[in-house]
Write an enzyme that holds these catalytic residues in place. Structure first.
Site, mmCIF file in Angstrom:
data_model
loop_
_atom_site.group_PDB
_atom_site.id
_atom_site.type_symbol
_atom_site.label_atom_id
_atom_site.label_comp_id
_atom_site.label_asym_id
_atom_site.label_seq_id
_atom_site.Cartn_x
_atom_site.Cartn_y
_atom_site.Cartn_z
ATOM 1 N N CYS A 1 17.095 -12.887 -0.433
ATOM 2 C CA CYS A 1 15.688 -12.980 -0.778
ATOM 3 C C CYS A 1 15.583 -12.452 -2.204
ATOM 4 C CB CYS A 1 14.822 -12.203 0.220
ATOM 5 S SG CYS A 1 15.107 -10.429 0.211
ATOM 6 N N MET A 2 14.414 -12.144 -2.662
ATOM 7 C CA MET A 2 14.252 -11.705 -4.056
ATOM 8 C C MET A 2 15.064 -10.451 -4.388
ATOM 9 S SD MET A 2 12.510 -13.542 -6.040
ATOM 10 C CE MET A 2 11.408 -12.908 -7.257
#
Length: 64
Positions: free
Chosen positions: A26-27
């Site tokens: 994810c980020m």
């Protein structure tokens, strides 16, 4: 930054490629599903300057 070395160091830190069932991102995190969490080398991961932390929750080992 040497991304190849960083990748190798993180994979080694989570117990090697044979210990990884799957990985996603994810980020802010790499989310590993591992075969054996006891093979994680927490100290090795802590010594990687680009790794800001690590969390084990919900059956995933997350490297921040």
């Amino acid at each position: 930054m040497d991304y190849n070395k960083l990748t190798k160091d993180i994979v080694d830190g989570v117990g090697g490629k044979d210990n990884i069932e799957s990985v996603a991102h994810c980020m802010t995190r790499l989310r590993f599903s591992l075969k054996d969490v006891s093979k994680v080398k927490k100290d090795s991961l802590d010594n990687i300057s680009e790794v800001l932390g690590q969390v084990y929750a919900g059956g995933q080992y997350m490297v921040i």
